[in-house]
Design a protein around this motif. Structure first.
Motif, PDB file in Angstrom:
ATOM      1  N   LEU A 123       0.813  -1.214   0.000  1.00 12.69           N
ATOM      2  CA  LEU A 123       0.000   0.000   0.000  1.00 12.69           C
ATOM      3  C   LEU A 123       0.849   1.269   0.000  1.00 12.69           C
ATOM      4  O   LEU A 123       0.413   2.300  -0.500  1.00 12.69           O
ATOM      5  CB  LEU A 123      -0.954  -0.008   1.188  1.00 12.69           C
ATOM      6  N   ALA A 124       2.075   1.213   0.547  1.00 18.88           N
ATOM      7  CA  ALA A 124       2.942   2.392   0.572  1.00 18.88           C
ATOM      8  C   ALA A 124       3.478   2.717  -0.816  1.00 18.88           C
ATOM      9  O   ALA A 124       3.475   3.865  -1.241  1.00 18.88           O
ATOM     10  CB  ALA A 124       4.091   2.179   1.550  1.00 18.88           C
ATOM     11  N   SER A 125       3.936   1.690  -1.543  1.00 20.81           N
ATOM     12  CA  SER A 125       4.526   1.934  -2.867  1.00 20.81           C
ATOM     13  C   SER A 125       3.524   1.767  -4.002  1.00 20.81           C
ATOM     14  O   SER A 125       3.803   2.153  -5.131  1.00 20.81           O
ATOM     15  CB  SER A 125       5.702   0.979  -3.106  1.00 20.81           C
ATOM     16  N   ARG A 126       2.388   1.162  -3.694  1.00 23.39           N
ATOM     17  CA  ARG A 126       1.354   0.855  -4.676  1.00 23.39           C
ATOM     18  C   ARG A 126       1.875  -0.052  -5.793  1.00 23.39           C
ATOM     19  O   ARG A 126       1.492   0.051  -6.949  1.00 23.39           O
ATOM     20  CB  ARG A 126       0.731   2.121  -5.264  1.00 23.39           C
ATOM     21  N   LYS A 127       2.762  -0.967  -5.407  1.00 25.63           N
ATOM     22  CA  LYS A 127       3.315  -1.948  -6.335  1.00 25.63           C
ATOM     23  C   LYS A 127       3.030  -3.355  -5.828  1.00 25.63           C
ATOM     24  O   LYS A 127       2.912  -3.575  -4.631  1.00 25.63           O
ATOM     25  CB  LYS A 127       4.833  -1.774  -6.478  1.00 25.63           C
ATOM     26  N   ARG A 128       2.961  -4.299  -6.773  1.00 26.23           N
ATOM     27  CA  ARG A 128       2.814  -5.709  -6.414  1.00 26.23           C
ATOM     28  C   ARG A 128       4.139  -6.218  -5.875  1.00 26.23           C
ATOM     29  O   ARG A 128       5.191  -5.931  -6.432  1.00 26.23           O
ATOM     30  CB  ARG A 128       2.413  -6.549  -7.628  1.00 26.23           C
ATOM     31  N   VAL A 129       4.078  -6.990  -4.786  1.00 20.69           N
ATOM     32  CA  VAL A 129       5.274  -7.483  -4.121  1.00 20.69           C
ATOM     33  C   VAL A 129       5.049  -8.910  -3.636  1.00 20.69           C
ATOM     34  O   VAL A 129       3.921  -9.286  -3.308  1.00 20.69           O
ATOM     35  CB  VAL A 129       5.667  -6.555  -2.933  1.00 20.69           C
ATOM     36  N   CYS A 130       6.125  -9.681  -3.624  1.00 17.11           N
ATOM     37  CA  CYS A 130       6.156 -10.964  -2.930  1.00 17.11           C
ATOM     38  C   CYS A 130       7.278 -10.883  -1.916  1.00 17.11           C
ATOM     39  O   CYS A 130       8.354 -10.335  -2.209  1.00 17.11           O
ATOM     40  CB  CYS A 130       6.428 -12.125  -3.885  1.00 17.11           C
ATOM     41  N   GLY A 131       7.035 -11.406  -0.730  1.00 16.44           N
ATOM     42  CA  GLY A 131       8.048 -11.414   0.312  1.00 16.44           C
ATOM     43  C   GLY A 131       8.126 -12.776   0.965  1.00 16.44           C
ATOM     44  O   GLY A 131       7.144 -13.524   0.976  1.00 16.44           O
ATOM     45  N   ALA A 132       9.312 -13.090   1.487  1.00 18.19           N
ATOM     46  CA  ALA A 132       9.501 -14.393   2.121  1.00 18.19           C
ATOM     47  C   ALA A 132      10.581 -14.324   3.187  1.00 18.19           C
ATOM     48  O   ALA A 132      11.501 -13.508   3.108  1.00 18.19           O
ATOM     49  CB  ALA A 132       9.878 -15.436   1.079  1.00 18.19           C
ATOM     50  N   ASP A 133      10.447 -15.193   4.171  1.00 16.17           N
ATOM     51  CA  ASP A 133      11.497 -15.488   5.133  1.00 16.17           C
ATOM     52  C   ASP A 133      11.876 -16.945   4.894  1.00 16.17           C
ATOM     53  O   ASP A 133      11.018 -17.836   4.962  1.00 16.17           O
ATOM     54  CB  ASP A 133      11.009 -15.318   6.571  1.00 16.17           C
ATOM     55  N   ALA A 134      13.155 -17.181   4.601  1.00 18.45           N
ATOM     56  CA  ALA A 134      13.631 -18.520   4.289  1.00 18.45           C
ATOM     57  C   ALA A 134      14.858 -18.839   5.132  1.00 18.45           C
ATOM     58  O   ALA A 134      15.629 -17.939   5.469  1.00 18.45           O
ATOM     59  CB  ALA A 134      13.983 -18.602   2.802  1.00 18.45           C
ATOM     60  N   GLN A 135      15.037 -20.107   5.466  1.00 12.82           N
ATOM     61  CA  GLN A 135      16.208 -20.506   6.217  1.00 12.82           C
ATOM     62  C   GLN A 135      16.605 -21.931   5.851  1.00 12.82           C
ATOM     63  O   GLN A 135      15.776 -22.755   5.519  1.00 12.82           O
ATOM     64  CB  GLN A 135      16.007 -20.377   7.717  1.00 12.82           C
ATOM     65  N   GLY A 136      17.915 -22.178   5.936  1.00 12.80           N
ATOM     66  CA  GLY A 136      18.456 -23.500   5.658  1.00 12.80           C
ATOM     67  C   GLY A 136      19.794 -23.647   6.349  1.00 12.80           C
ATOM     68  O   GLY A 136      20.327 -22.696   6.909  1.00 12.80           O
ATOM     69  N   SER A 137      20.334 -24.863   6.317  1.00 13.66           N
ATOM     70  CA  SER A 137      21.630 -25.145   6.923  1.00 13.66           C
ATOM     71  C   SER A 137      22.551 -25.778   5.899  1.00 13.66           C
ATOM     72  O   SER A 137      22.101 -26.514   5.019  1.00 13.66           O
ATOM     73  CB  SER A 137      21.477 -26.107   8.104  1.00 13.66           C
ATOM     74  N   LEU A 138      23.832 -25.479   6.043  1.00 10.27           N
ATOM     75  CA  LEU A 138      24.837 -26.059   5.164  1.00 10.27           C
ATOM     76  C   LEU A 138      26.098 -26.325   5.967  1.00 10.27           C
ATOM     77  O   LEU A 138      26.302 -25.744   7.030  1.00 10.27           O
ATOM     78  CB  LEU A 138      25.128 -25.133   3.986  1.00 10.27           C
ATOM     79  N   ARG A 139      26.903 -27.200   5.443  1.00  9.16           N
ATOM     80  CA  ARG A 139      28.227 -27.436   6.023  1.00  9.16           C
ATOM     81  C   ARG A 139      29.226 -26.687   5.157  1.00  9.16           C
ATOM     82  O   ARG A 139      29.378 -26.999   3.973  1.00  9.16           O
ATOM     83  CB  ARG A 139      28.548 -28.924   6.063  1.00  9.16           C
ATOM     84  N   ARG A 140      29.921 -25.736   5.743  1.00  8.02           N
ATOM     85  CA  ARG A 140      30.837 -24.909   4.966  1.00  8.02           C
ATOM     86  C   ARG A 140      31.987 -25.719   4.402  1.00  8.02           C
ATOM     87  O   ARG A 140      32.494 -25.422   3.323  1.00  8.02           O
ATOM     88  CB  ARG A 140      31.322 -23.724   5.788  1.00  8.02           C
TER      89      ARG A 140
END
Length: 167
Positions: A123-140
């Motif tokens: 509503l602030a920008s009046r643009k369509r948006v998709c948002g997400a919070d994602a998480q994963g684990s890896l061995r460096r």
């Protein structure tokens, strides 16, 4: 529809064990990429480029070491790349994205669990948006990043908060 990753609202952060005493955290302040999402087909695609030189742990001297040749080697490998191969749904809810992470020139599978995903009108920008919070684990060490083992942990918890807008 193809959305452009908004670098002002997208951050990749990480957590890693430090000597068994604490959890150290950092983030990468610059990223870019694209997101395609088709809710009716329950499919999508995401490509995220993370700028290694933007690494920020809150301590400039440590950041310089981590950007150096013994760690992330930002000079030779300036980007971390995540490319999706499959969006995973439970009914109509996006629950995970399976893909490939490229770090230090090494490609390994990575599954990102999705704890929040929403598309709609900002509503602030009046643009369509998709948002997400994602998480994963890896061995460096799987990516050849084994400096400091076993004192600095091998398991890295990666989190990506992303917002992407239609142009």
């Amino acid at each position: 529809m193809e959305y452009a990753i908004d670098p002002e609202h997208t951050y990749a952060s990480f957590e890693i064990d430090h000597l068994g005493f604490s959890t150290q955290r950092g983030q990468f302040n610059r990223s870019s990429g694209s997101l395609e999402f088709d809710p009716e087909a329950r499919s999508g695609k995401v490509d995220i480029r993370i700028d290694v030189a933007s690494l920020d742990t809150g301590l400039a001297a440590r950041d310089e070491v981590l950007r150096g040749a013994d760690w992330f080697n930002a000079g030779d490998f300036p980007d971390l790349l995540f490319r999706s191969q499959r969006f995973v749904f439970e009914q109509d809810k996006l629950v995970a994205v399976e893909g490939t992470l490229v770090m230090l020139g090494v490609l390994k599978p990575l599954r990102l669990e999705i704890s929040r995903f929403k598309c709609g009108l900002n509503l602030a920008s009046r643009k369509r948006v998709c948002g997400a919070d994602a998480q994963g684990s890896l061995r460096r060490s799987d990516f050849g990043l084994s400096n400091g083992l076993p004192f600095v942990g091998d398991e890295v918890r990666l989190r990506i908060q992303v917002e992407a807008y239609l142009p």
